[in-house]
Design a protein around this motif. Structure first.
Motif: not given
Lengths: 236, 188
Positions: B49-53, B56-60, B78-80, B135-143
């Motif tokens: 999980l990423l949180i962007i303010n 555009g800065g990453l805060i979590f 950089i990703l954020a 931003l949430l990264f999950t597996s593709p099958e996650q419903p």
């Protein structure tokens, strides 16, 4: 009104002396009242017994109080003292209100143990809808008693940053307790709120489950203790 | 890889059939910047999980599943920042027509990237009305990634916003938030 001609709808500015001043509108309160025009002051004291406020609403208010005192204070102790003073007047009023609302005819507690029981059950139920978790007497000092709360409701949304880890915002509740005890006639040296730290050997397992466990330390004054001794000696 | 944009909080575009999704398994696509690769992890899992303010800065940022490739903190920043920029660009060139708000409601903020999917992961982006992006990264099958990211938003609203010691737009260092998020997202 200088320069205003009631018949002329257009305002004419001939000079500064003829600028019209609009009359002040009469004050119209924007508070909402129920249709029967009764406010909270007209309600019977017992009617608000079952109503509870929303926790987030309290949390935001408490948030502001903490931020305000944090900005004005220099040290953790000062913040705690300020929160204590903020809760003090509530305790004084709560004593009478809670005694009035009790179903049986209740008298003001005169013995220390009765007072502690009153705080442990009645006050906690009125504030947090549950009794406190433990009531203990200190083994080292005669005038110290402890009330333990595993998870104070006021701390639900508050996480203390590392540099202020000593601060316990339940000092507000400690202030309420101190006000109540003082109003009941037991002069207190002070009531303070402490985290149940890992220094206690047997408490170690306790605060794994309850990381927010708080101990309220009540220190009774000299006069109260002597009175208690006197009553006990006289067989009361 | 498919990228889906839609109106924030509004109706999604109708799902077309996606035969490409299965074909793509033969040639796995890795989003270069994230470097997230699954070793052997169960299908229903949240990776990070990423949180962007607003700026555009990453805060979590926090990863939840074991066995993920480690990125150093600079890469996450950089990703954020990259995602923030791309999101802004996609907002202006989005082909989705603007949705008419219901009478009495404010117009919802315009569209941007809502989800991005490859054969290894799915990225879901939830933008709050105040401009904070989850931003949430999950597996593709996650419903139900929608529900998951909204629950994360709820937890954020509870333990970060109601915390008197948190300053807005600053990195999130709130213990109760970490604990609640761990309880919700980490599968024991």
């Amino acid at each position: 009104m200088p320069g205003v001609n009631a018949a002329a709808p257009v305002l004419d500015f001939d000079g500064p002396s003829t600028v019209p001043i609009t009359p002040a509108k009469p004050f119209q309160s924007r508070l909402r009242y129920p249709s029967n025009r009764k406010t909270i002051y007209d309600r019977h004291l017992n009617r608000t017994l079952t109503a509870s406020t929303s926790l987030p609403a309290f949390a935001y208010l408490f948030n502001t109080i903490i931020t305000y005192h944090h900005a004005k204070s220099g040290s953790v102790n000062e913040i705690e003292t300020r929160l204590n003073r903020a809760g003090y007047p509530l305790g004084i009023k709560l004593l009478d209100l809670l005694l009035y609302r009790q179903l049986r005819v209740a008298t003001r507690p005169t013995r220390i143990l009765d007072l502690l029981q009153f705080i442990h059950t009645t006050l906690w139920r009125a504030l947090f809808n549950r009794p406190a978790d433990a009531l203990e007497q200190s083994t080292t000092k005669k005038n110290e008693y402890m009330i333990v709360d595993n998870e104070p409701v006021v701390n639900t949304y508050i996480s203390i940053p590392k540099e202020m880890s000593q601060l316990n915002c339940a000092a507000f509740v400690a202030g309420i307790m101190e006000g109540l005890c003082d109003a009941a006639g037991f002069g207190m040296e002070g009531v303070s709120a402490h985290w149940a730290s890992a220094s206690e050997g047997q408490e170690g397992k306790g605060e794994e489950m309850w990381p927010g466990k708080t101990i309220f330390l009540l220190r009774f004054g000299e006069v109260a203790m002597q009175r208690e001794e006197g009553i006990k000696a006289a067989g009361g | 890889m498919q990228v889906r944009t839609g109106v924030c909080g509004g109706a999604r575009q109708p799902e077309a059939s996606h035969p490409n999704r299965y074909r793509r398994r033969a040639s796995p696509v890795r989003l270069h910047a994230t470097g997230l690769r699954v070793s052997e992890v169960a299908a229903m899992v949240v990776f990070a999980l990423l949180i962007i303010n607003k700026a555009g800065g990453l805060i979590f940022n926090r990863t939840f599943a074991p066995g993920l490739q480690k990125l150093d903190s600079n890469d996450y920043l950089i990703l954020a920042g990259t995602f923030h920029g791309i999101h802004a660009i996609s907002r202006t060139i989005s082909p989705a027509p603007p949705v008419q708000p219901l009478p009495g409601n404010r117009r919802p903020p315009t569209t941007g990237i809502e989800s991005m999917e490859s054969s290894h992961f799915r990225l879901t982006c939830f933008q709050t009305p105040t401009g904070v992006k989850f931003l949430l990264f999950t597996s593709p099958e996650q419903p139900n990634t929608d529900a998951v990211v909204r629950r994360c938003y709820e937890i954020y609203g509870e333990f970060v916003m109601k915390n008197p010691f948190y300053s807005l737009e600053m990195p999130v260092r709130v213990e109760k938030f970490d604990r609640a998020l761990g309880a919700y997202l980490v599968r024991p």
